[in-house]
Write a protein that holds these residues in place. Structure first.
Motif, PDB file in Angstrom:
ATOM      1  N   GLY A 189       0.603  -1.221  -0.039  1.00 17.95           N
ATOM      2  CA  GLY A 189       0.145  -0.042   0.088  1.00 17.95           C
ATOM      3  C   GLY A 189       0.715   1.022   0.095  1.00 17.95           C
ATOM      4  O   GLY A 189       2.106   1.085   0.307  1.00 17.95           O
ATOM      5  N   GLY A 190       0.308   2.326  -0.161  1.00 13.76           N
ATOM      6  CA  GLY A 190       1.062   3.488  -0.349  1.00 13.76           C
ATOM      7  C   GLY A 190       2.000   3.972  -1.317  1.00 13.76           C
ATOM      8  O   GLY A 190       2.922   4.675  -1.126  1.00 13.76           O
ATOM      9  N   VAL A 191       1.732   2.982  -2.503  1.00 18.46           N
ATOM     10  CA  VAL A 191       2.749   3.114  -3.457  1.00 18.46           C
ATOM     11  C   VAL A 191       2.221   3.907  -4.678  1.00 18.46           C
ATOM     12  O   VAL A 191       3.206   3.804  -5.980  1.00 18.46           O
ATOM     13  N   LYS A 208      -1.027   3.745  -6.163  1.00 24.13           N
ATOM     14  CA  LYS A 208      -1.939   3.305  -7.006  1.00 24.13           C
ATOM     15  C   LYS A 208      -3.062   4.094  -7.469  1.00 24.13           C
ATOM     16  O   LYS A 208      -3.502   4.321  -8.474  1.00 24.13           O
ATOM     17  N   MET A 245       6.879   7.892  -7.684  1.00 20.39           N
ATOM     18  CA  MET A 245       7.536   8.960  -6.543  1.00 20.39           C
ATOM     19  C   MET A 245       9.123   8.734  -6.704  1.00 20.39           C
ATOM     20  O   MET A 245       9.671   8.557  -5.654  1.00 20.39           O
ATOM     21  N   ARG A 304       8.311  11.993  -7.840  1.00 21.32           N
ATOM     22  CA  ARG A 304       7.927  12.604  -6.707  1.00 21.32           C
ATOM     23  C   ARG A 304       7.555  14.067  -6.871  1.00 21.32           C
ATOM     24  O   ARG A 304       8.672  14.676  -7.411  1.00 21.32           O
ATOM     25  N   SER A 305       6.381  14.801  -6.718  1.00 20.77           N
ATOM     26  CA  SER A 305       6.231  15.978  -6.829  1.00 20.77           C
ATOM     27  C   SER A 305       5.478  16.605  -5.992  1.00 20.77           C
ATOM     28  O   SER A 305       4.212  15.873  -5.635  1.00 20.77           O
ATOM     29  N   ALA A 355       1.891  16.697  -7.041  1.00 21.30           N
ATOM     30  CA  ALA A 355       1.056  15.614  -7.167  1.00 21.30           C
ATOM     31  C   ALA A 355       0.341  15.388  -5.836  1.00 21.30           C
ATOM     32  O   ALA A 355      -0.952  15.127  -5.606  1.00 21.30           O
ATOM     33  N   ALA A 356       1.122  15.611  -4.797  1.00 20.54           N
ATOM     34  CA  ALA A 356       0.646  15.285  -3.291  1.00 20.54           C
ATOM     35  C   ALA A 356      -0.381  16.434  -3.064  1.00 20.54           C
ATOM     36  O   ALA A 356      -1.736  16.142  -2.446  1.00 20.54           O
ATOM     37  N   ALA A 413       5.275  15.179 -12.788  1.00 16.94           N
ATOM     38  CA  ALA A 413       4.303  13.789 -12.545  1.00 16.94           C
ATOM     39  C   ALA A 413       3.214  13.859 -13.425  1.00 16.94           C
ATOM     40  O   ALA A 413       2.620  12.570 -13.943  1.00 16.94           O
TER      41      ALA A 413
HETATM   42  N1  LIG Z   1       4.326  11.249  -7.967  1.00 15.80           N
HETATM   43  C1  LIG Z   1       4.068  11.585  -6.387  1.00 15.80           C
HETATM   44  N2  LIG Z   1       4.449  12.501  -5.904  1.00 15.80           N
HETATM   45  C2  LIG Z   1       4.340  13.030  -4.661  1.00 15.80           C
HETATM   46  N3  LIG Z   1       3.385  12.145  -3.679  1.00 15.80           N
HETATM   47  C3  LIG Z   1       2.713  11.247  -4.379  1.00 15.80           C
HETATM   48  C4  LIG Z   1       3.015  10.984  -5.668  1.00 15.80           C
HETATM   49  N4  LIG Z   1       2.235   9.804  -6.022  1.00 15.80           N
HETATM   50  C5  LIG Z   1       1.666   9.496  -4.843  1.00 15.80           C
HETATM   51  N5  LIG Z   1       1.799  10.410  -3.834  1.00 15.80           N
HETATM   52  C6  LIG Z   1       1.400  10.461  -2.565  1.00 15.80           C
HETATM   53  O1  LIG Z   1       1.542   9.101  -1.897  1.00 15.80           O
HETATM   54  C7  LIG Z   1       0.584   8.625  -0.940  1.00 15.80           C
HETATM   55  C8  LIG Z   1       0.291   7.102  -1.682  1.00 15.80           C
HETATM   56  O2  LIG Z   1      -0.236   7.343  -2.861  1.00 15.80           O
HETATM   57  P1  LIG Z   1      -1.557   6.464  -3.106  1.00 15.80           P
HETATM   58  O3  LIG Z   1      -1.913   6.896  -4.622  1.00 15.80           O
HETATM   59  O4  LIG Z   1      -2.832   6.857  -2.105  1.00 15.80           O
HETATM   60  O5  LIG Z   1      -1.160   4.983  -2.915  1.00 15.80           O
HETATM   61  P2  LIG Z   1      -1.847   3.561  -2.797  1.00 15.80           P
HETATM   62  O6  LIG Z   1      -3.040   4.041  -3.409  1.00 15.80           O
HETATM   63  O7  LIG Z   1      -0.929   2.723  -3.286  1.00 15.80           O
HETATM   64  O8  LIG Z   1      -2.053   3.402  -1.213  1.00 15.80           O
HETATM   65  C9  LIG Z   1      -0.479   9.703  -0.966  1.00 15.80           C
HETATM   66  O9  LIG Z   1      -0.209  10.681  -0.159  1.00 15.80           O
HETATM   67  C10 LIG Z   1      -0.210  10.517  -2.330  1.00 15.80           C
HETATM   68  O10 LIG Z   1      -0.624  11.929  -2.167  1.00 15.80           O
END
Ligand SMILES: Nc1ncnc2c1ncn2[C@@H]1O[C@H](COP(=O)(O)OP(=O)(O)O)[C@@H](O)[C@H]1O
Ligand SMILES: [Mg+2]
Length: 255
Positions: A12-14, A16, A185, A216-217, A220-221, A239
């Motif tokens: 998780g947290g990657v 998706k 990221m 990572r940007s 995006a966050a 991103a």
């Molecule tokens: N390219 C990116 N740059 C910065 N933060 C990102 C990027 N991609 C995802 N994140 C952040 O990372 C965290 C996890 O992303 P998320 O898409 O929710 O992952 P998952 O669905 O795999 O759990 C979120 O807080 C999201 O905003």
């Protein structure tokens, strides 16, 4: 018939959900009829997809439990070609086991995705982490799989499991193709991150890891926190551009 693409990962947290939301928005911006489907009971799509204020919170779960018709839970967005099917009120439930077994033990997810593909060009499915029954069911009804991989040290240990699962499912679902592993990221200024990316490219088959990398940007966050796809909120962000380029690449493959 449209194409169903599931975004999956072992961890998780990657990225998706970020990937699913932004790919869906990027496909819709190309004028392709797109449906974004959330089957993760955590329900994060709801916060990132740029839904209109006051939107319904019911979704897939409410449909499969007979509480809603499909038509009333396919939500419009600010993009004319993008619609969203949320996972629904299971998100508020303390116990997700009932949802899990309903998806695992019936063909309802396949039926919904098949119906969606008959009406759309592209159906993007955001999934829970890991290889549980929900992810397997989604892959069984998909033509495409995209694996997101964050460049951190454990990445390579966990990736083979998900690749094996996709292979297993492809043995029975002859339509399923792995479109590739998407590095997310990515930080060019972080030596550990660069090392993992190099290692992944070296140890996995050459065409498996996509050339397109999502950096990572902050934008995006920020976009996610503001409830919008970064491809719409800050289109010039690197991103965002990665996601637009990925949609272009996949759209060519989907033809
Ligand atoms: N390219 C990116 N740059 C910065 N933060 C990102 C990027 N991609 C995802 N994140 C952040 O990372 C965290 C996890 O992303 P998320 O898409 O929710 O992952 P998952 O669905 O795999 O759990 C979120 O807080 C999201 O905003
Ligand atoms: Mg998610």
């Amino acid at each position: 018939m449209g194409q169903v693409l599931s975004v999956v990962s072992q961890k998780g947290g990657v990225g998706k959900t970020t990937t699913a939301v932004n790919l869906a928005a990027a496909f819709a911006r190309r004028g392709q009829r797109t449906l974004l489907v959330d089957v993760d009971p955590q329900g994060a799509v709801r916060y990132g997809a740029g839904l209109r204020r006051g939107h319904a919170t019911r979704g897939f779960f409410d449909y499969i439990t007979g509480q809603s018709g499909l038509r009333e839970i396919i939500l419009p967005t600010q993009l004319p070609w993008l619609r969203v099917l949320l996972v629904g009120t299971v998100t508020e439930a303390a116990n997700h086991a009932g949802y899990q077994s309903l998806v695992a033990d019936t063909d309802m997810l396949r039926d919904v995705l098949t119906e969606a593909r008959s009406r759309c060009d592209v159906v993007i499915v955001d999934t829970p982490p890991g290889l549980g029954a929900i992810v397997r069911r989604a892959l069984e009804a998909s033509q495409h799989a995209l694996v997101t991989l964050q460049c951190e040290p454990l990445a390579l240990q966990t990736t083979p499991q998900i690749l094996r699962a996709i292979q297993d499912i492809a043995a029975t679902n002859g339509e399923l193709t792995l479109d590739g592993i998407l590095l997310t990221m990515y930080e060019a200024s972080n030596p550990a991150c660069v090392r993992v990316a190099e290692y992944v490219r070296k140890h996995l088959p050459a065409d498996m890891v996509l050339d397109i990398v999502v950096p990572r940007s902050a934008a995006a966050a920020d976009a996610f926190a503001a409830g919008q796809p970064v491809v719409l909120r800050t289109p010039a962000d690197p991103a965002a551009q990665a996601y637009v380029n990925l949609a272009t690449l996949l759209a060519e493959r989907f033809q």
